[in-house]
Design a protein around this motif. Structure first.
Motif, PDB file in Angstrom:
ATOM      1  N   UNK A 133      19.180 -21.765  67.437  1.00 31.55           N
ATOM      2  CA  UNK A 133      18.302 -21.763  68.599  1.00 31.55           C
ATOM      3  C   UNK A 133      17.263 -20.458  68.561  1.00 31.55           C
ATOM      4  N   UNK A 134      16.047 -20.841  68.902  1.00 30.29           N
ATOM      5  CA  UNK A 134      14.852 -19.921  68.692  1.00 30.29           C
ATOM      6  C   UNK A 134      14.127 -20.022  70.118  1.00 30.29           C
ATOM      7  N   UNK A 135      14.310 -18.778  70.720  1.00 32.29           N
ATOM      8  CA  UNK A 135      13.820 -18.701  72.031  1.00 32.29           C
ATOM      9  C   UNK A 135      12.602 -17.620  72.076  1.00 32.29           C
ATOM     10  N   UNK A 147      19.350 -14.465  73.871  1.00 31.30           N
ATOM     11  CA  UNK A 147      19.946 -15.327  72.769  1.00 31.30           C
ATOM     12  C   UNK A 147      21.380 -15.322  72.836  1.00 31.30           C
ATOM     13  N   UNK A 148      21.832 -14.260  72.741  1.00 32.88           N
ATOM     14  CA  UNK A 148      23.335 -14.012  72.824  1.00 32.88           C
ATOM     15  C   UNK A 148      23.930 -14.720  74.037  1.00 32.88           C
ATOM     16  N   UNK A 149      23.467 -14.463  75.237  1.00 32.58           N
ATOM     17  CA  UNK A 149      23.744 -15.177  76.584  1.00 32.58           C
ATOM     18  C   UNK A 149      23.929 -16.942  76.276  1.00 32.58           C
ATOM     19  N   UNK A 150      22.798 -17.108  75.842  1.00 30.46           N
ATOM     20  CA  UNK A 150      22.571 -18.640  75.417  1.00 30.46           C
ATOM     21  C   UNK A 150      23.718 -19.301  74.444  1.00 30.46           C
ATOM     22  N   UNK A 151      23.606 -18.551  73.238  1.00 28.32           N
ATOM     23  CA  UNK A 151      24.908 -18.769  72.457  1.00 28.32           C
ATOM     24  C   UNK A 151      26.355 -18.961  72.905  1.00 28.32           C
ATOM     25  N   UNK A 162      28.944 -25.182  68.894  1.00 26.22           N
ATOM     26  CA  UNK A 162      27.883 -25.908  68.635  1.00 26.22           C
ATOM     27  C   UNK A 162      26.512 -25.200  68.212  1.00 26.22           C
ATOM     28  N   UNK A 163      26.522 -24.090  68.834  1.00 22.99           N
ATOM     29  CA  UNK A 163      25.412 -22.872  68.434  1.00 22.99           C
ATOM     30  C   UNK A 163      25.739 -22.255  67.358  1.00 22.99           C
ATOM     31  N   UNK A 164      25.292 -22.137  66.033  1.00 27.77           N
ATOM     32  CA  UNK A 164      25.606 -21.556  65.153  1.00 27.77           C
ATOM     33  C   UNK A 164      25.252 -19.839  65.078  1.00 27.77           C
ATOM     34  N   UNK A 165      23.855 -19.858  65.613  1.00 24.07           N
ATOM     35  CA  UNK A 165      23.206 -18.780  65.891  1.00 24.07           C
ATOM     36  C   UNK A 165      21.995 -19.005  66.905  1.00 24.07           C
ATOM     37  N   UNK A 166      21.506 -17.978  67.628  1.00 22.53           N
ATOM     38  CA  UNK A 166      20.513 -17.869  68.415  1.00 22.53           C
ATOM     39  C   UNK A 166      19.708 -16.461  68.290  1.00 22.53           C
ATOM     40  N   UNK A 167      18.353 -16.800  68.407  1.00 20.58           N
ATOM     41  CA  UNK A 167      17.376 -15.693  68.081  1.00 20.58           C
ATOM     42  C   UNK A 167      16.492 -15.601  69.058  1.00 20.58           C
ATOM     43  N   UNK A 168      16.088 -14.234  69.572  1.00 19.62           N
ATOM     44  CA  UNK A 168      15.063 -13.758  70.495  1.00 19.62           C
ATOM     45  C   UNK A 168      13.840 -13.470  69.451  1.00 19.62           C
ATOM     46  N   UNK A 169      12.751 -14.213  69.626  1.00 25.19           N
ATOM     47  CA  UNK A 169      11.504 -14.012  68.610  1.00 25.19           C
ATOM     48  C   UNK A 169      10.365 -13.853  69.590  1.00 25.19           C
TER      49      UNK A 169
END
Length: 231
Positions: A133-135, A147-151, A162-169
Motif C-alpha cells: 500500500x502506498x498512501x 500507513x501503520x494504522x492501515x496495515x 494481506x498487506x505485506x507493507x504500507x508506506x506514507x509518501x
C-alpha cells in the motif's frame, strides 16, 4: 556455537502480489460536499509508471499531476493520461463519503481517513492475494503513522497478512499516487457538478468516464471499476 539466523518472511511464488496507490479528494467540511478516497491498483505497476514517464516526456510536462492544476494549456497531457489509465491493466475507483456527516467526533481526522483507507483496501483485495500500500502522506501526531494504522487494521480484520507493507509518501515523489488523485477527483467533481460544463476539469472528467466506458461515476462494480458510496 552457531548463531541463529532470523527467518525472513517470504511469499510463495504462486501468490499474486499487487500494489495499491491511494489519494483523497475533498476534506472534512461542515458545509457539506463529498470526500473521496480514490485508488489505483496494479499487478505490474512499473508498466504504468513507465507509460506516465513517456507522456511527461512527450508533452514536456514536469509539474505535479493534480486535478486542481488542470488548465486549458495542459489538456492534451491530461487527455492522454486518463486514456492511459483506462487502457492499463489496473483496477480503479474509490469510496465516496459525505464531508459533513461521515467524520466521527470521536476520532481525529487522520484516524478517520486511515479507517476509510483501510475499508477501501479490504474491499479491493482478492482472496489469496497480498498487497503493498502506498498512501499520500497524512499529517499525524508524532509517533503515529497512517500507513501503520492501515496495515494493522486491514490484516487484523482480514485475519491474514494481506498487506505485506504500507508506506506514507509525499505524492509528489510518486506518479502513481498522483494518478489516484485524478481518479478520486473526477469522481468527486462529477458528484458535485451535475450541470454540463465546458471547463478543462469537466473535459478531463468526461474523457476518463468515456475511456472507462461508463455512463457516470455513480456507484458501480464492473470490470476494472469499483466505486461505492459509504453511508
Amino acid at each position: 556455537m552457531a548463531s541463529k539466523k532470523k527467518k525472513l518472511y517470504s511469499i510463495p511464488g504462486h501468490v499474486k502480489i499487487s500494489s495499491i496507490y491511494l489519494d483523497e479528494s475533498g476534506s472534512r467540511n461542515s458545509r457539506g460536499g463529498f470526500f473521496v478516497v480514490g485508488f489505483v491498483k496494479a499487478r505490474e505497476p512499473y508498466h504504468l509508471d513507465r507509460a506516465v514517464r513517456h507522456l511527461r516526456q512527450k508533452h514536456h510536462f514536469h509539474d505535479e499531476i493534480h486535478f486542481s492544476k488542470i488548465r486549458k494549456g495542459s489538456l492534451d497531457f491530461y487527455f492522454d493520461l486518463v486514456e492511459t489509465i483506462a487502457a492499463a491493466d489496473v483496477r480503479v475507483g474509490g469510496s465516496v463519503y459525505d464531508s459533513r456527516n461521515s467524520f466521527s467526533q470521536d476520532l481525529e481526522t487522520w484516524e478517520q481517513q486511515s479507517k476509510m483507507a483501510a475499508q477501501l483496501i479490504r474491499g479491493n483485495v482478492n482472496k489469496g492475494e497480498v498487497v503493498n500500500i502506498f498512501l499520500d502522506l497524512v499529517q499525524t501526531p508524532q509517533g503515529e503513522s497512517a500507513a501503520r494504522y492501515v496495515k494493522e487494521s486491514v490484516n487484523k480484520r482480514m485475519g491474514s497478512r494481506s498487506v505485506v507493507e504500507a508506506y506514507d509518501l509525499d505524492s509528489r515523489s510518486t506518479d502513481l499516487i498522483q494518478l489516484a488523485d485524478i481518479v478520486a477527483s473526477v469522481i468527486n467533481y462529477e458528484r458535485c457538478h451535475q450541470e454540463p460544463s465546458n471547463s478543462p476539469k469537466a473535459k478531463v472528467t468526461a474523457r476518463l468516464r468515456r475511456a472507462l466506458e461508463l455512463n457516470s461515476f455513480d456507484d458501480i462494480q464492473k470490470g476494472k471499476v469499483n466505486i461505492l458510496t459509504i453511508e
